[in-house]
Design a protein around this motif. Structure first.
Motif, PDB file in Angstrom:
ATOM      1  N   SER B 122       0.829  -1.214   0.000  1.00  0.00           N
ATOM      2  CA  SER B 122       0.000   0.000   0.000  1.00  0.00           C
ATOM      3  C   SER B 122       0.857   1.253   0.000  1.00  0.00           C
ATOM      4  O   SER B 122       0.529   2.247  -0.672  1.00  0.00           O
ATOM      5  CB  SER B 122      -0.914   0.025   1.231  1.00  0.00           C
ATOM      6  OG  SER B 122      -1.741  -1.100   1.228  1.00  0.00           O
ATOM      7  N   GLU B 126       0.783   4.044  -2.928  1.00  0.00           N
ATOM      8  CA  GLU B 126       0.431   5.439  -2.641  1.00  0.00           C
ATOM      9  C   GLU B 126       1.525   6.380  -3.148  1.00  0.00           C
ATOM     10  O   GLU B 126       1.253   7.421  -3.739  1.00  0.00           O
ATOM     11  CB  GLU B 126       0.221   5.638  -1.147  1.00  0.00           C
ATOM     12  CG  GLU B 126      -0.290   7.045  -0.827  1.00  0.00           C
ATOM     13  CD  GLU B 126      -0.536   7.254   0.658  1.00  0.00           C
ATOM     14  OE1 GLU B 126      -0.221   6.353   1.456  1.00  0.00           O
ATOM     15  OE2 GLU B 126      -1.030   8.329   1.003  1.00  0.00           O
ATOM     16  N   LYS B 131      -1.973   1.294  -8.513  1.00  0.00           N
ATOM     17  CA  LYS B 131      -2.734   0.261  -7.810  1.00  0.00           C
ATOM     18  C   LYS B 131      -1.786  -0.768  -7.202  1.00  0.00           C
ATOM     19  O   LYS B 131      -0.680  -0.972  -7.708  1.00  0.00           O
ATOM     20  CB  LYS B 131      -3.660  -0.456  -8.790  1.00  0.00           C
ATOM     21  CG  LYS B 131      -4.695   0.416  -9.430  1.00  0.00           C
ATOM     22  CD  LYS B 131      -5.397  -0.388 -10.514  1.00  0.00           C
ATOM     23  CE  LYS B 131      -6.231   0.513 -11.412  1.00  0.00           C
ATOM     24  NZ  LYS B 131      -6.629  -0.151 -12.656  1.00  0.00           N
ATOM     25  N   LYS B 132      -2.291  -1.446  -6.169  1.00  0.00           N
ATOM     26  CA  LYS B 132      -1.449  -2.460  -5.536  1.00  0.00           C
ATOM     27  C   LYS B 132      -1.125  -3.603  -6.496  1.00  0.00           C
ATOM     28  O   LYS B 132      -0.048  -4.177  -6.452  1.00  0.00           O
ATOM     29  CB  LYS B 132      -2.148  -3.003  -4.276  1.00  0.00           C
ATOM     30  CG  LYS B 132      -2.055  -2.045  -3.096  1.00  0.00           C
ATOM     31  CD  LYS B 132      -2.335  -2.730  -1.787  1.00  0.00           C
ATOM     32  CE  LYS B 132      -3.820  -2.847  -1.553  1.00  0.00           C
ATOM     33  NZ  LYS B 132      -4.129  -3.337  -0.196  1.00  0.00           N
TER      34      LYS B 132
END
Lengths: 235, 154
Positions: B122, B126, B131-132
């Motif tokens: 995450s 960020e 996206k993860k």
């Protein structure tokens, strides 16, 4: 037999982190207005020992850097005016026979300009407030990041999204071949757009108000902003 | 509905953010340029703290500034990462720093932050504004390339 690659990475970068002195943002920052930053020297090419130097910065939070630069330029301009006045005074006292008949008329240059402007990624055009005249030397330097609508996965700087023809179709007219979402400019409300990117220096061939914008025909769903520093040396 | 904005001091924020900004720029540009870019980017963050402090992802924004700064820096002919010190041999392959440096930038950043510095998926997502699943893909590809380059089976 070697350790798993994840374990090797952890051991190696733990070592890197320990030998890399952190950027010191605490000591003087608490007692503003001085901030010390420790930067590595670049002379440790093949060693594990890092050497450091402390660089003292003295920005004044109550006075923007732009303002202080502007004051420096004002001071320089005043100095130039005093110097020119002194020259005029000195030459007026000399013997007329020693003054060449074709002495050029002395002119006082207009004041240079340096401003910092935020260019939101969601605004097609941002008025910089800078008026340009023909032959002004203009330097635009920009940083920051904007996320283009078609790809919210990444932030891109003022040079835009590199090598993405599928995104370039959304560029504004006149700049279809440039990187999508890059920083662009125009002179006047209806001027032709031109590429700016992270840095542009040029001599103005058109007079009018400088606008900066985003090379995207639909900026509404962008995010982020660029910050541009505009320096104008008057002709 | 208008949201209340809570601001913290630069020093408070920088205490937590400095390692992340330095590590992420080191992962992207190596130990020397990454460190210098982090110092420059944090200085800019301080100057613009009034605006940076209310951003949704200030670390990502400052990382973006550092990335732009790093790309303008003149790099000398030096390796991105230092040699493996003797005390880590033989557990760490001597070719690891060069193999990491040879990875594409996104793979290098994700592999280094996830497995080298212990960031969570995450946190990397960020930072990069992604996206993860994208982070996971980059990391898996990067690890595979490292294993192949170093002849490591696991």
């Amino acid at each position: 037999m070697n350790a798993p690659i994840e374990e090797q990475l952890r051991d190696y970068f733990t070592m890197v982190d320990r030998t890399q002195a952190p950027v010191d943002t605490t000591a003087q920052a608490r007692q503003a207005p001085t901030l010390s930053l420790v930067k590595d020297s670049h002379d440790s090419s093949h060693t594990n020992e890092s050497t450091s130097e402390v660089i003292m910065l003295t920005p004044n939070r109550n006075e923007s850097p732009t303002t202080s630069h502007r004051w420096m330029m004002v001071a320089a301009a005043v100095g130039a005016i005093v110097l020119v006045g002194g020259l005029i005074f000195a030459t007026s006292r000399t013997d007329d026979a020693r003054v060449p008949a074709d002495r050029p008329e002395l002119t006082v240059p207009r004041e240079p300009v340096e401003v910092s402007v935020v260019v939101p990624g969601t605004e097609q055009w941002t008025d910089t407030g800078v008026e340009l005249s023909i032959n002004d030397t203009v330097l635009i330097e920009a940083d920051g990041a904007v996320t283009p609508a078609e790809n919210r996965e990444s932030l891109y700087g003022p040079d835009g999204v590199p090598d993405r023809p599928s995104a370039q179709v959304f560029n504004i007219d006149g700049l279809k071949a440039e990187n999508h979402n890059g920083l662009i400019g125009r002179i006047g409300e209806a001027g032709a757009p031109f590429q700016v990117g992270s840095q542009l220096q040029y001599i103005a061939d058109t007079e009018g108000r400088l606008f900066l914008g985003i090379n995207d025909s639909d900026v509404a769903n962008n995010a982020g902003e660029f910050t541009a520093t505009i320096t104008v040396n008057r002709s | 509905m208008q949201q209340a904005i809570t601001t913290i001091s630069f020093t408070e924020w920088a205490t937590e953010a400095e390692p992340k900004i330095r590590q992420s720029l080191t992962a992207a540009f190596g130990v020397h340029v990454g460190k210098d870019a982090a110092a420059d980017a944090l200085a800019v963050a301080w100057e613009r703290w009034d605006r940076v402090s209310v951003m949704g992802n200030p670390i990502g924004y400052v990382y973006g500034i550092g990335r732009n700064k790093a790309r303008r820096m003149k790099t000398r002919h030096q390796p991105m990462f230092v040699e493996v010190p003797e005390q880590l041999l033989p557990n760490v392959e001597p070719g690891l720093p060069a193999a990491v440096a040879d990875l594409p930038e996104q793979q290098r950043i994700t592999v280094t932050l996830l497995h080298g510095y212990g960031w969570t998926m995450s946190e990397v997502a960020e930072l990069l504004g992604t996206k993860k699943t994208t982070v996971q893909n980059h990391a898996e590809r990067g690890l595979t390339k490292l294993r192949n380059a170093l002849g490591v089976s696991q």
